[in-house]
Design a protein around this motif. Structure first.
Motif, PDB file in Angstrom:
ATOM      1  N   ALA A 134      15.599   9.443   6.673  1.00  0.00           N
ATOM      2  CA  ALA A 134      15.736   8.584   7.851  1.00  0.00           C
ATOM      3  C   ALA A 134      14.569   8.751   8.823  1.00  0.00           C
ATOM      4  CB  ALA A 134      17.056   8.864   8.557  1.00  0.00           C
ATOM      5  N   ASP A 135      14.003   9.944   8.897  1.00  0.00           N
ATOM      6  CA  ASP A 135      12.888  10.209   9.808  1.00  0.00           C
ATOM      7  C   ASP A 135      11.610   9.499   9.392  1.00  0.00           C
ATOM      8  OD1 ASP A 135      14.511  11.885  11.284  1.00  0.00           O
ATOM      9  OD2 ASP A 135      13.871  13.694  10.216  1.00  0.00           O
ATOM     10  N   TYR A 136      11.559   9.027   8.149  1.00  0.00           N
ATOM     11  CA  TYR A 136      10.322   8.442   7.629  1.00  0.00           C
ATOM     12  C   TYR A 136      10.487   6.982   7.221  1.00  0.00           C
ATOM     13  CZ  TYR A 136       9.079  13.347   7.498  1.00  0.00           C
ATOM     14  OH  TYR A 136       8.842  14.655   7.857  1.00  0.00           O
ATOM     15  N   LEU A 137      11.614   6.376   7.603  1.00  0.00           N
ATOM     16  CA  LEU A 137      11.873   4.981   7.266  1.00  0.00           C
ATOM     17  C   LEU A 137      11.843   4.099   8.515  1.00  0.00           C
ATOM     18  CD1 LEU A 137      14.837   5.131   4.705  1.00  0.00           C
ATOM     19  CD2 LEU A 137      12.530   4.273   4.253  1.00  0.00           C
ATOM     20  N   HIS A 138      11.254   2.898   8.366  1.00  0.00           N
ATOM     21  CA  HIS A 138      11.400   1.881   9.406  1.00  0.00           C
ATOM     22  C   HIS A 138      12.875   1.476   9.489  1.00  0.00           C
ATOM     23  CE1 HIS A 138       7.189   1.524  10.202  1.00  0.00           C
ATOM     24  NE2 HIS A 138       6.880   1.104   8.978  1.00  0.00           N
ATOM     25  N   ASP A 139      13.253   0.802  10.563  1.00  0.00           N
ATOM     26  CA  ASP A 139      14.663   0.483  10.804  1.00  0.00           C
ATOM     27  C   ASP A 139      15.335  -0.229   9.637  1.00  0.00           C
ATOM     28  OD1 ASP A 139      14.552   1.689  13.243  1.00  0.00           O
ATOM     29  OD2 ASP A 139      14.284  -0.170  14.398  1.00  0.00           O
ATOM     30  N   GLN A 140      14.631  -1.157   9.014  1.00  0.00           N
ATOM     31  CA  GLN A 140      15.215  -1.892   7.887  1.00  0.00           C
ATOM     32  C   GLN A 140      14.738  -1.337   6.542  1.00  0.00           C
ATOM     33  OE1 GLN A 140      17.591  -4.135   8.606  1.00  0.00           O
ATOM     34  NE2 GLN A 140      17.187  -3.530  10.738  1.00  0.00           N
ATOM     35  N   GLY A 141      14.222  -0.126   6.583  1.00  0.00           N
ATOM     36  CA  GLY A 141      13.660   0.463   5.376  1.00  0.00           C
ATOM     37  C   GLY A 141      14.701   0.851   4.339  1.00  0.00           C
ATOM     38  N   MET A 142      14.224   1.094   3.123  1.00  0.00           N
ATOM     39  CA  MET A 142      15.119   1.397   2.009  1.00  0.00           C
ATOM     40  C   MET A 142      14.621   2.632   1.269  1.00  0.00           C
ATOM     41  SD  MET A 142      16.329  -1.155  -1.091  1.00  0.00           S
ATOM     42  CE  MET A 142      14.928  -0.995  -2.201  1.00  0.00           C
ATOM     43  N   ILE A 143      15.553   3.419   0.760  1.00  0.00           N
ATOM     44  CA  ILE A 143      15.214   4.497  -0.164  1.00  0.00           C
ATOM     45  C   ILE A 143      15.831   4.157  -1.514  1.00  0.00           C
ATOM     46  CG2 ILE A 143      17.177   5.906   0.665  1.00  0.00           C
ATOM     47  CD1 ILE A 143      15.471   8.379  -0.229  1.00  0.00           C
ATOM     48  N   ALA A 144      15.032   4.293  -2.569  1.00  0.00           N
ATOM     49  CA  ALA A 144      15.498   3.985  -3.924  1.00  0.00           C
ATOM     50  C   ALA A 144      15.159   5.159  -4.826  1.00  0.00           C
ATOM     51  CB  ALA A 144      14.848   2.704  -4.438  1.00  0.00           C
ATOM     52  N   ILE A 145      16.097   5.537  -5.689  1.00  0.00           N
ATOM     53  CA  ILE A 145      15.949   6.755  -6.484  1.00  0.00           C
ATOM     54  C   ILE A 145      16.423   6.534  -7.916  1.00  0.00           C
ATOM     55  CG2 ILE A 145      16.123   8.444  -4.607  1.00  0.00           C
ATOM     56  CD1 ILE A 145      19.153   8.499  -5.109  1.00  0.00           C
ATOM     57  N   ARG A 163       3.600  12.223   7.076  1.00  0.00           N
ATOM     58  CA  ARG A 163       3.608  11.696   8.436  1.00  0.00           C
ATOM     59  C   ARG A 163       3.828  10.182   8.379  1.00  0.00           C
ATOM     60  NH1 ARG A 163       3.802  16.329   8.507  1.00  0.00           N
ATOM     61  NH2 ARG A 163       2.515  17.876   9.600  1.00  0.00           N
ATOM     62  N   GLY A 164       4.332   9.620   9.475  1.00  0.00           N
ATOM     63  CA  GLY A 164       4.467   8.176   9.558  1.00  0.00           C
ATOM     64  C   GLY A 164       5.796   7.661   9.044  1.00  0.00           C
ATOM     65  N   LYS A 165       5.935   6.334   9.079  1.00  0.00           N
ATOM     66  CA  LYS A 165       7.156   5.675   8.615  1.00  0.00           C
ATOM     67  C   LYS A 165       6.806   4.633   7.565  1.00  0.00           C
ATOM     68  CE  LYS A 165       9.978   6.317  12.801  1.00  0.00           C
ATOM     69  NZ  LYS A 165      11.143   6.988  12.162  1.00  0.00           N
ATOM     70  N   ARG A 173       0.873  -1.173   0.000  1.00  0.00           N
ATOM     71  CA  ARG A 173       0.000   0.000   0.000  1.00  0.00           C
ATOM     72  C   ARG A 173       0.909   1.221   0.000  1.00  0.00           C
ATOM     73  NH1 ARG A 173      -2.263  -1.942   5.880  1.00  0.00           N
ATOM     74  NH2 ARG A 173      -0.288  -1.686   6.996  1.00  0.00           N
ATOM     75  N   GLY A 174       0.404   2.334  -0.523  1.00  0.00           N
ATOM     76  CA  GLY A 174       1.316   3.445  -0.722  1.00  0.00           C
ATOM     77  C   GLY A 174       0.690   4.808  -0.608  1.00  0.00           C
ATOM     78  N   VAL A 175       1.573   5.813  -0.604  1.00  0.00           N
ATOM     79  CA  VAL A 175       1.196   7.218  -0.624  1.00  0.00           C
ATOM     80  C   VAL A 175       1.935   7.854  -1.800  1.00  0.00           C
ATOM     81  CG1 VAL A 175       1.210   9.413   0.605  1.00  0.00           C
ATOM     82  CG2 VAL A 175       0.899   7.279   1.876  1.00  0.00           C
ATOM     83  N   ALA A 176       1.190   8.573  -2.633  1.00  0.00           N
ATOM     84  CA  ALA A 176       1.772   9.279  -3.774  1.00  0.00           C
ATOM     85  C   ALA A 176       1.808  10.763  -3.447  1.00  0.00           C
ATOM     86  CB  ALA A 176       0.947   9.024  -5.027  1.00  0.00           C
ATOM     87  N   VAL A 177       3.011  11.342  -3.402  1.00  0.00           N
ATOM     88  CA  VAL A 177       3.200  12.735  -2.980  1.00  0.00           C
ATOM     89  C   VAL A 177       3.602  13.597  -4.171  1.00  0.00           C
ATOM     90  CG1 VAL A 177       4.582  14.279  -1.544  1.00  0.00           C
ATOM     91  CG2 VAL A 177       3.874  12.044  -0.652  1.00  0.00           C
ATOM     92  N   ASP A 178       2.964  14.750  -4.291  1.00  0.00           N
ATOM     93  CA  ASP A 178       3.382  15.714  -5.298  1.00  0.00           C
ATOM     94  C   ASP A 178       2.909  17.097  -4.871  1.00  0.00           C
ATOM     95  OD1 ASP A 178       4.353  15.052  -8.469  1.00  0.00           O
ATOM     96  OD2 ASP A 178       3.738  17.101  -8.019  1.00  0.00           O
ATOM     97  N   ILE A 179       3.636  18.116  -5.291  1.00  0.00           N
ATOM     98  CA  ILE A 179       3.224  19.484  -4.969  1.00  0.00           C
ATOM     99  C   ILE A 179       2.154  19.981  -5.940  1.00  0.00           C
ATOM    100  CG2 ILE A 179       4.965  20.628  -6.395  1.00  0.00           C
ATOM    101  CD1 ILE A 179       5.285  22.670  -4.109  1.00  0.00           C
ATOM    102  N   ALA A 180       2.071  19.359  -7.132  1.00  0.00           N
ATOM    103  CA  ALA A 180       1.161  19.815  -8.178  1.00  0.00           C
ATOM    104  C   ALA A 180      -0.177  19.097  -8.095  1.00  0.00           C
ATOM    105  CB  ALA A 180       1.790  19.588  -9.544  1.00  0.00           C
TER     106      ALA A 180
END
Length: 291
Positions: free
Chosen positions: A241-252, A189-191, A150-157
């Motif tokens: 880091a403030d929005y990731l669970h301990d074993q979380g990943m960021i991919a770009i 908000r959230g992780k 499940r996800g959240v899609a973020v955009d300013i537009a």
């Protein structure tokens, strides 16, 4: 009907005319563009081009194709004209606030799917957030591929979020995708288990030198990554880091040649490189990091 339109009142004649006009304008993708334009406005299929090329067309369809042809001849990209583009087997509607999803970004999808599948094996659901979602292509594709996500899609537009809603519904994942209008992390908000992003990464001075179809028709703020193209990576590295669970990943997703600088930026904030993927051209196009 004009004499010109009379000469192209069958499917085959119209396709041949559009193809010829695009070739004479030295458009590299003339064959594909001609087929896409005629298909879109007449409803023809690939099979029709072969087996029903002599079928008569409605005058309105011919006129619509000719108007679209003129738009293409002025440099407007074909997918902008038809208002949609395929990505990872799904169809995504476009608008003025969205980039076209491009094949290079499929490298990012391929990089993160194994991580999501591993997370699913360990718990019931995985939560992801797509920063700068545009059409929603990344978030929608990942939710389509991983039913337990499940996800959240973020955009300013606002227009981008509207497109993401439409595309999520079309893919059957809207019940698992929330959209959030936010200037990057401002309203988040959230992780999450995964933060994923295809941020603006083109240096400001280079944006003005891009192909006409990009610089004149893609939204500038979805392209311009600041003076060196790295502004948004600095923001992601500083705040993820403030929005990731301990074993979380960021991919770009990244631009060609940017990998060393971006790896250094994330290392400054305690992240280590855990994966990378190349695009079809062999350029390093996607990176993943964990704390």
């Amino acid at each position: 009907m004009t004499n010109q339109e009379n000469m192209m009142n069958t499917l085959g004649q119209l396709l041949a005319h559009v193809r010829l006009e695009l070739r004479q304008a030295e458009i590299d993708s003339a064959e594909l563009d001609a087929r896409l334009l005629v298909q879109h406005y007449t409803g023809a299929t690939l099979t029709d081009f072969v087996t029903r090329s002599d079928v008569a067309l409605e005058q309105a369809d011919v006129e619509n194709v000719l108007v679209a042809l003129q738009r293409r001849l002025t440099g407007e990209p074909v997918h902008r004209i038809i208002g949609e583009r395929e990505f990872y087997g799904l169809n995504f509607k476009l608008n003025a606030d969205t980039l076209e999803p491009r094949p290079d970004t499929e490298a990012l999808i391929g990089l993160v799917l194994p991580f999501l599948q591993q997370q699913v094996a360990e718990k019931s659901f995985v939560d992801l957030i797509d920063m700068g979602t545009g059409t929603g292509a990344i978030a929608v594709t990942l939710l389509y591929e991983v039913q337990q996500a499940r996800g959240v899609a973020v955009d300013i537009a606002a227009g981008a979020l509207q497109a993401a809603r439409i595309n999520a519904k079309a893919a059957g994942v809207s019940s698992r995708l929330a959209v959030l209008q936010s200037d990057w992390f401002e309203a988040v908000r959230g992780k999450y288990d995964l933060i994923v992003s295809n941020p603006p990464y083109i240096p400001a001075k280079i944006v003005l030198e891009l192909d006409k179809g990009v610089k004149d028709f893609d939204p500038r703020r979805a392209l311009d990554g600041g003076e060196d193209g790295l502004n948004f990576y600095r923001s992601l590295a500083a705040r993820s880091a403030d929005y990731l669970h301990d074993q979380g990943m960021i991919a770009i997703e990244i631009g060609a040649g940017q990998a060393p600088d971006i790896e250094a930026i994330f290392a400054e904030h305690g992240f280590r490189l855990t994966g990378e993927a190349e695009d079809l051209g062999g350029h390093k196009r996607a990176l993943s990091f964990q704390r």
